[in-house]
Scaffold this active site. Structure first.
Site, PDB file in Angstrom:
ATOM      1  N   VAL A 143      -1.154  -4.272  40.754  1.00 23.32           N
ATOM      2  CA  VAL A 143      -1.131  -3.418  39.571  1.00 23.32           C
ATOM      3  C   VAL A 143      -2.543  -3.377  39.003  1.00 23.32           C
ATOM      4  O   VAL A 143      -3.044  -4.384  38.519  1.00 23.32           O
ATOM      5  CB  VAL A 143      -0.140  -3.954  38.518  1.00 23.32           C
ATOM      6  CG1 VAL A 143      -0.133  -3.053  37.292  1.00 23.32           C
ATOM      7  CG2 VAL A 143       1.259  -4.046  39.117  1.00 23.32           C
ATOM      8  N   HIS A 192       1.155 -10.011  42.771  1.00 21.31           N
ATOM      9  CA  HIS A 192       1.570  -9.116  41.682  1.00 21.31           C
ATOM     10  C   HIS A 192       0.391  -8.726  40.798  1.00 21.31           C
ATOM     11  O   HIS A 192       0.363  -7.628  40.245  1.00 21.31           O
ATOM     12  CB  HIS A 192       2.704  -9.759  40.870  1.00 21.31           C
ATOM     13  CG  HIS A 192       4.037  -9.643  41.555  1.00 21.31           C
ATOM     14  ND1 HIS A 192       5.067  -8.867  41.083  1.00 21.31           N
ATOM     15  CD2 HIS A 192       4.484 -10.175  42.718  1.00 21.31           C
ATOM     16  CE1 HIS A 192       6.097  -8.937  41.919  1.00 21.31           C
ATOM     17  NE2 HIS A 192       5.779  -9.733  42.914  1.00 21.31           N
TER      18      HIS A 192
END
Ligand code: HEM
Ligand SMILES: *[C@@H]1O[C@H](CO)[C@@H](O)[C@H](O)[C@H]1NC(C)=O
Length: 320
Positions: free
Chosen positions: A65, A61
């Site tokens: 991003v 994660h």
């Protein structure tokens, strides 16, 4: 004028070529860093059962991003990236912070939070009896934390085409998509992510027809309609704590838990990749699942990294 400009560009490029990730980046500046992370992960794992999957997912994660820049660790109030819908259930921040604290005592201001996340993921895989690998380090920490940037995280309900495209945007191949999704060989999902697949499947309503009929009642019992969305179930039936390729066998036989994992078997290309690990000759041909997984993790760890003078080294991972 043009010449000066050219020289500037050139020196920038030369500078860039020095500022790359490399194995053992802290070998001289903080030789204890990697051991400290390993020990913290081991200590926490001794008392916290799910920490291996938690730390592995945290790295994914973080990287997806704005690159592997530790920005997911920042507490930035309500708009912080951490609070993005796509990061639902992500944990492990405290473990990274603990490793960071111990490293700061020995060599302050040297080791990035982003690198600690990458190292902890490797150590977590080892805790779950998965393959070990050398982690490239030298990442710098990002200075932006904005939840809207996480809007594009891959989602369980997305088609295989979209999942492929999202991985491709990060420089990851179809093989990387398959192999990295197999990280679901460890860990659990909240029933929250199962409701649609079990009770409101699109198209058609009802449950996802790709679920093996003998498995469906088991899933429904674990996640009853209108039941607790926070209840959790293993994503790799029969082997949810052990890092192995059993998850891919489950995907082949209708025992995938997540819809996104099931979809890996519905596309010719990704299906062939899944099958490649189970041919009669596959133990002798090509590379093993474990090797491919380790290589894909190294690749994932390079996504849009900040290096050299970019970003900074935060002294506390949760604050700027
Ligand atoms: C293809 C895109 C992916 C989708 C749609 C996806 C989706 C999910 C979902 C919905 C969960 C359950 C989260 C929860 O309830 O806490 C989960 C868990 C997990 N994911 Fe993924 N994932 C993907 C790719 C990856 C990748 C690339 C990795 C790492 C390399 C990864 C590692 C994990 C791990 C280890 C867990 C278990 C976490 C735990 O037990 O707390 N996933 N994933
Ligand atoms: C967050 O990012 C979005 C989209 O780039 C932008 O419109 C918004 O102003 C940003 N918010 C803050 C507080 O920086």
């Amino acid at each position: 004028m043009a010449l000066i400009f050219f020289i500037l560009i050139l020196s920038h490029l030369v500078g860039m070529s020095h500022a790359q990730l490399k194995v053992g980046f802290y070998g001289k500046t903080c030789p204890e860093a990697e051991n400290i992370v390993t020990n913290v992960v081991r200590q926490v794992a001794a008392s916290t059962q799910n920490i291996a999957p938690v730390l592995l997912r945290l790295h994914f994660h973080d990287c997806f991003v704005q690159g592997c820049d530790g920005s997911i660790l920042l507490e930035n109030g309500e708009i912080g990236e951490r609070h993005a819908f796509g990061h639902q259930g992500v944990q492990g921040f405290d473990v990274i912070e603990r490793a960071k604290e111990e490293i700061e005592k020995v060599c302050p201001g040297i080791v990035s939070c982003a690198d600690i996340v990458a190292l902890a993921a490797r150590d977590a895989i080892v805790v779950a009896n998965g393959p070990s690998y050398e982690v490239e380090t030298g990442r710098r920490d990002g200075m932006i934390s904005n939840l809207t940037l996480a809007a594009n995280m891959p989602d369980v309900s997305e088609s295989i085409q979209i999942l492929k495209a999202k991985f491709s945007q990060k420089g990851l191949s179809e093989k990387d998509l398959v192999v990295l999704s197999a990280a679901h060989t460890i860990g659990t999902t909240a029933c929250f992510f199962m409701t649609q697949r079990l009770y409101d499947f699109v198209p058609g309503g009802g449950s996802d027809p790709s679920i093996d009929p003998s498995f469906l009642p088991e899933l429904m019992a674990a996640c009853p309609r209108n039941g607790d969305v926070n209840a959790r179930l293993s994503m790799d039936r029969g082997s949810g704590e052990e890092f192995d390729n059993n998850i891919l066998q489950n995907v082949r036989s209708g025992f995938a838990v997540l819809r996104s994992d099931a979809s890996l078997y519905e596309d010719v290309d990704t299906r062939n990749i899944v099958d490649s690990y189970f041919g009669i000759f596959s133990p002798f041909l090509g590379t093993s699942f474990e090797d491919d997984f380790a290589n894909a993790m190294v690749k994932m760890g390079r996504i849009d990294v900040l290096t050299g003078k970019q970003g900074k080294i935060r002294s506390v991972c949760s604050t700027f």
